[in-house]
Design an enzyme around this catalytic site. Sequence first.
Site, short mmCIF file in Angstrom:
data_model
loop_
_atom_site.label_atom_id
_atom_site.label_comp_id
_atom_site.label_asym_id
_atom_site.label_seq_id
_atom_site.Cartn_x
_atom_site.Cartn_y
_atom_site.Cartn_z
N GLU A 1 0.52 3.10 -2.30
CA GLU A 1 0.60 1.70 -1.86
C GLU A 1 1.87 1.53 -1.00
O GLU A 1 1.80 1.14 0.16
CB GLU A 1 0.65 0.78 -3.08
CG GLU A 1 0.83 -0.69 -2.73
CD GLU A 1 1.13 -1.54 -3.96
OE1 GLU A 1 0.92 -2.76 -3.88
OE2 GLU A 1 1.60 -1.00 -4.98
N HIS A 2 3.02 1.80 -1.58
CA HIS A 2 4.30 1.76 -0.87
C HIS A 2 4.82 3.18 -0.70
O HIS A 2 4.81 3.96 -1.65
CB HIS A 2 5.35 0.97 -1.65
CG HIS A 2 4.97 -0.43 -1.98
ND1 HIS A 2 5.11 -1.48 -1.11
CD2 HIS A 2 4.45 -0.96 -3.12
CE1 HIS A 2 4.71 -2.60 -1.69
NE2 HIS A 2 4.31 -2.32 -2.90
#
Length: 443
Positions: free
Chosen positions: A334-335
Amino acid sequence: MSDVCNFHELATLDAAARAKLLRRSEADLSSFMEKVRPIIEAVRLEGDVALARFGRDLDGAAVTPDTLKASEQEFEAAFSAVEPEVIASIRYGIANIRAFHEEQRPEPMWLKEVRPGAFAGDRWTPIDSVALYVPRGKGAFPSVTMMTSVPAVVAGVPSVSIVTPPTPDGSVDAATLVAARLAGVETVYKCGGAQAVAAVAYGTQTVKAAIKIVGPGSPWLVAAKRLLSDVMDTGLPAGPSEALIFADDSIDGALAALDLLIEAEHGPDSSAYLVTHSRRVAEEARAALPGHWARMTEQRVGFSRTVLTGPFGGIVLTPSLEESYRFVNDYAPEHLELLSTEPFVHLGRITNAAEILMGPHTPVTIGNFVLGPNCVLPTSRWARTYGPLSVTDFLKRSSVGYVTSAAYPELAGHARRLAHYEGFSAHENAVSEVRDGLMARKS
């Protein structure tokens, strides 16, 4: 040192152990599905009464069927309750988020002349109604309000609402109300989790139904979205927070450890790994964690320690820079932080990551709050096929075609031959002499 942080040497792991590192907390939702089904059915049948009951039983909140919608008085009180400096930072973040997402907005319509007299293109129009989910279980998230509300407003969605779990006293987090109003959203409902998804899917006496819901949340929310995916558009798959901190040998390990804790502190179901081929960086990072924890609150220390000593977090020491790239792309985070003094050297090797934040001055914190790109991102390896929440998530695209009388014969001849080959006689007749005769009668 396992009580401080998991330490995985990738070169020593077999295929099964390596695959285990790629798993997320919502990988198996079967137990949540069974718990969520009766919640959804109760909301469908009982509406507001069920929402109030679940608010009391599941959120411990003092809500009643007639207080499920935030009032104008609550909005006004929120601006008095939130410190002016915080409101200023919310305004700052919204301005950057709006500037970024306005650049994403496509032209309302375009047409290209594909052949002389024959035109084809796209037209973009807003989705009629969207619900924005703002979580609250492990903290308050006005940032999610900003990130979901601004692109919806920029897209021009006519009906935008927010659903968020109520606080114990039956109110809405004040900063969330401030962010909603400053972003341009005036409708906020006090319901969370699976019951909120059911409420906007079916509608209740108070909650207006929406045809799409977006926003991150717990496995309860993810399970409800899956069960209701045939009733409404449940948006990109955004579950519990996850991050990879990629670090090369140019970085201080203590800095890598500092950023490793950012997403790990969200909750015990988060996922967070430091990925590096540098043993020095790995060992420095592990040694620095206790010092960083000493400057955090007890709750967030508990969450992040659970993540980094559990099945979804730790330090991954790879045998080479190439293996670090491979692990990042397989994980599809995601990040992703590219911690390096020369981050652009690495950027071209990354193909699967929803958000890529480059260099020591771009921690996830800045991306989450004020930089501008959206922090509502696909989780659980969905970054392999999905991107961040954007303006286009609140728009629908229609193909547009227009053929002039001069261009028609050429296109019709080719289309007729293909229709005949595929055996579709109605298709064939529609571009045959039958049409020519009918059109001649009207001329």
